[in-house]
Design a protein around this motif. Structure first.
Motif: not given
Lengths: 390, 390
Positions: A71, A127, A134-135, A137, A159-161, B71, B122, B125, B127-128, B130-131, B134-135, B137, B160-161, B164, B167-168
């Motif tokens: 991943w 998600l 993400t919450g 860090f 990027t955020i990614l 969410w 969501f 949703f 992880l892919e 979500a990633l 994030t890619g 922005f 970081i949350l 997010m 983006m959501l």
């Protein structure tokens, strides 16, 4: 390797050393995490420093857990990178992983290694789990990472990614319940993120063992661009020759991190080099043989040494011969011009006609003679001009 | 409402106005996105400004899509917030959503509204996905958001949350294929993120319609803390009274965004107020009646006006009476002390004994008289001291 060397020899930093010593003393087998992203699968002896360290721990009864970052590979570790990476396909990732592991297990014992793919846990990650991660860090923590800081400050897109990368790597430690994570010093931020996350989740935070990033054979940063790497997959003779071409000043460090000589002997080597009481070439040959033996076999090490002596020492070729890389087979005429052994094709032909051009010691008689990439042959023009074809 | 007012009256900003005009002119029903986070479900007339605008579009044949942010509610919109919010449980979110919608549909036509819950997309949703999000922005884009910038610069933790969140919200626009997203001016960043994301994914980017954040009845920021809100769920008499207590200077704006008077009449009101040629109280009563009629019924509006006249005008109570909020029923003695109408309980008893204490105009004769939260009654002590119990 003496037991006392375990946390010092070939080790850049241990966090927290006292804790790790305690856990080692407790006698319970530890789970040693080593992750890799199957992006560029070529490993060089720089990577081997960490693998040798893992092997030492295995030999003391500990368990290696190798994480295949299928991943994170698709994100690409931003550490030390100036810009976002291009993403790999799942197929490229699989192929690279296989190639990587073939090299990894030349040093690490496959029997005492548990191989885990990130997709085991990230493939079904929700998600909600991602948001929970993400919450945990803050942006300030992330921007404490020098790479992120620099990228952001210089205005290069980040990027955020890419901020997700350390969090995913951190979660791997949770998923496999790591006791110690191994990595190069450039991995410090990511590995500490794992330590932090484990603590937040009420787990025993993993210890961190960082190995040094060693310089290339010429003393500069180890990089394919500089032709100063020793790749694990190099054929024995090429590997031997690359080590012979190294600068004297990196020799003691290479002995420390790549040989099995006791540290007392390494100290002696360092001193005799400084005093000039030893011929560096002899030390290099001895190291080269040991390294080839490790990645190939002792017989390969001996054969490579003998070939080197036949080819270079007896014929009194210089120890360091500039290398010339080919992409495709070409005629001797072309390579002479390309490598600046001749100013023009007509001069190259005149030199051949005059009998002053040799290929591995044999006089070249035909303009049609071709040389191929990776041939590891030496072209000599006159008395002083040499190149080795790689 | 005249058709020309659609994109100007009660509108702070349209992005991009020319494009939106074009799409309106095309005659095809547009999908109007309005999202809400079911966190604090109490709506006040500040929120109604946007709902009225949605209703105007509905009346022209367009389709409202109400997104229940089940969410994002669990993250909490960081916009304008100084610190991370505490997360809600799924149950709290559901209850809040119901309460919110009960109020929402007092203005917006339920028949022409499609209600969508974020969990539809969501909930599954990966992880892919979500990633991938994030890619799309960069950190620099996110830190262009004033709230994030300030939080980061001041050293207040920003997870970081929280990055997010926009983006959501942006992805919601993709999921429902929004044509226009509505929101307060504090939503500009989040709504533009949706516009950006749709463009990146090859969709027609949504238009943005921002409504102003109106001040509270006293001209300060509308906030429960200042007791200057007019809540949609207030009983008619309380709602009427709260509007009557408003400052003169906000009256023209309230007429613009909360009444159906033509803008020409609003202009006249503004002018006559400035000239002093009209009694502000008359204007307020007329507005209060219209607002109560909207959120309750015309009959309620009329009844509230009559009650107000009976209670305050005929008895010549002051127009503005300080409010005192109760949490539980208490005795008149206690509330008099708490509201500083009496210096002590014994003074309160003496005042009652002397016949100087009135409850809604009736003399209080018993120390045991109780008052309850939300009673909306006026306690008068002597000639000049008044409080209203809320």
């Amino acid at each position: 390797m003496e037991p006392n060397d375990l946390l010092s020899r070939g080790v850049a930093e241990v966090i927290v050393e006292a804790e790790l010593r305690q856990r080692l003393a407790a006698g319970k087998p530890l789970r040693l995490k080593q992750g890799f992203d199957p992006t560029k699968p070529d490993m060089h002896i720089g990577h081997a420093v960490g693998l040798r360290k893992l092997r030492m721990f295995q030999d003391l009864g500990h368990q290696v857990v190798l994480i295949v970052g299928d991943w994170t590979a698709q994100i690409g570790d931003p550490s030390g990178r100036d810009e976002a990476r291009t993403r790999l396909t799942a197929d490229e990732v699989r192929q690279n992983a296989e190639t990587y592991m073939e090299q990894f297990f030349r040093v690490v014992d496959r029997q005492r290694t548990e191989v885990r793919w990130q997709s085991e846990w990230f493939g079904t990650f929700t998600l909600e789990q991602a948001l929970d991660l993400t919450g945990r860090f803050t942006l300030a923590q992330m921007l404490a990472h020098e790479t992120f800081r620099k990228r952001y400050d210089s205005g290069t897109p980040l990027t955020i990614l890419e901020l997700m990368y350390p969090m995913l790597q951190a979660y791997d430690s949770v998923a496999i319940n790591a006791d110690v994570e191994f990595g190069g010093t450039d991995q410090k931020f990511n590995i500490l993120a794992g330590r932090e996350l484990m603590g937040q989740l009420g787990m025993t935070p993993q210890q961190v063992l960082l190995v040094p990033l060693i310089p290339g054979t010429d003393g500069r940063k180890m990089s394919k661009t500089f032709l100063n790497t020793v790749d694990i997959r190099m054929p024995p003779n090429e590997m031997f020759g690359r080590i012979m071409s190294m600068s004297d000043e990196v020799l003691p460090l290479y002995f420390e991190v790549l040989s099995h000589r006791p540290m007392s002997e390494v100290a002696t080597i360092r001193q005799s080099l400084a005093e000039g009481s030893v011929n560096p070439r002899d030390l290099k040959m001895s190291l080269a043989r040991e390294v080839v033996a490790q990645f190939h076999s002792p017989a390969d090490g001996q054969a490579a040494e003998e070939a080197f002596i036949r080819q270079f020492v007896n014929r009194e070729l210089p120890e360091v011969i500039p290398e010339h890389q080919l992409d495709a087979p070409v005629s001797i005429i072309e390579v002479m011009v390309a490598a600046a052994l001749a100013a023009s094709k007509s001069e190259a032909r005149r030199l051949i006609d005059g009998g002053g051009v040799k290929l591995d010691g044999e006089r070249v008689t035909s303009y049609e003679q071709t040389v191929s990439p990776g041939a590891n042959v030496v072209i000599q023009v006159g008395r002083r001009k040499f190149i080795r074809i790689i």
